[in-house]
Write an enzyme that holds these catalytic residues in place. Structure first.
Site, PDB file in Angstrom:
ATOM      1  N   HIS A   1      12.867  14.392   6.180  1.00 22.35           N
ATOM      2  CA  HIS A   1      13.895  13.802   7.033  1.00 22.35           C
ATOM      3  C   HIS A   1      14.672  12.665   6.391  1.00 22.35           C
ATOM      4  CE1 HIS A   1      11.993  15.328  11.049  1.00 22.35           C
ATOM      5  NE2 HIS A   1      12.269  16.299  10.197  1.00 22.35           N
TER       6      HIS A   1
ATOM      7  N   CYS B   1       1.747  -1.800  -4.887  1.00 19.61           N
ATOM      8  CA  CYS B   1       1.254  -3.180  -4.886  1.00 19.61           C
ATOM      9  C   CYS B   1       0.046  -3.209  -3.951  1.00 19.61           C
ATOM     10  CB  CYS B   1       2.340  -4.191  -4.507  1.00 19.61           C
ATOM     11  SG  CYS B   1       2.897  -4.171  -2.794  1.00 19.61           S
ATOM     12  N   GLY B   2      -0.420  -4.374  -3.586  1.00 24.60           N
ATOM     13  CA  GLY B   2      -1.610  -4.469  -2.745  1.00 24.60           C
ATOM     14  C   GLY B   2      -1.448  -3.778  -1.407  1.00 24.60           C
TER      15      GLY B   2
ATOM     16  N   HIS C   1      -0.074  -6.504 -10.202  1.00 24.91           N
ATOM     17  CA  HIS C   1      -1.470  -6.581 -10.625  1.00 24.91           C
ATOM     18  C   HIS C   1      -2.434  -5.885  -9.663  1.00 24.91           C
ATOM     19  CE1 HIS C   1      -0.367 -10.090  -8.253  1.00 24.91           C
ATOM     20  NE2 HIS C   1      -1.615 -10.100  -7.818  1.00 24.91           N
TER      21      HIS C   1
ATOM     22  N   GLY D   1       1.749  -2.442  -0.467  1.00 22.04           N
ATOM     23  CA  GLY D   1       2.883  -1.529  -0.563  1.00 22.04           C
ATOM     24  C   GLY D   1       4.136  -2.086   0.084  1.00 22.04           C
TER      25      GLY D   1
END
Length: 142
Positions: A98, A65-66, A9, A68
């Site tokens: 990398h 998300c908020g 959300h 991450g």
């Protein structure tokens, strides 16, 4: 490129913006949800994107998300996924060069939309260097 994208959300508004941008650029999208700002559980969407990438349904994935953090952990639970949480363009570049990251995580509450777009652009256009890095990637995948 076919890209799976998912969010909770908190990540929903940024997911919509990133998805629109990618569609305008001609990318194929697999949207695994969520579809609103109503509270949901991020692991569902992180794993869904991870599964789409690991099973070859998508070339790469993006999870939001908020912060991450949680959704990146969820995506990394899927075997074959190398999800990198990026908060800068430089991190996005290095995650590809990398680490051959095949899923990008971002925190909607941590970065502005313009920066998210720059991160996505760099992440999608940077190639894996291989060489000594391939040996390390193989160690991660064991």
């Amino acid at each position: 490129m076919k890209i799976a994208i998912g969010c909770d959300h908190a990540g929903y508004p940024l997911k919509v913006a990133v998805e629109d941008k990618l569609l305008q650029e001609g990318h194929g999208i697999i949207d695994v949800g969520t579809e609103s700002t109503e509270p949901v559980d991020y692991p569902i969407y992180g794993k869904s994107v991870g599964n789409a990438v690991a099973n070859g349904l998508a070339d790469r994935g993006i999870v939001i998300c908020g912060s991450g953090i949680g959704i990146s952990i969820a995506a990394n639970k899927v075997k074959g996924v190398r999800c990198a949480l990026c908060t800068s363009v430089e991190m996005a570049e290095m995650s590809r060069r990398h680490n051959d990251a095949n899923v990008l995580a971002m925190g909607a509450r941590m970065i502005e939309q313009d920066l998210a777009f720059e991160i996505v652009d760099k992440w999608l256009t940077t190639d894996f260097e291989g060489g000594k890095h391939l040996r390390r990637i193989n160690m991660l995948d064991e």
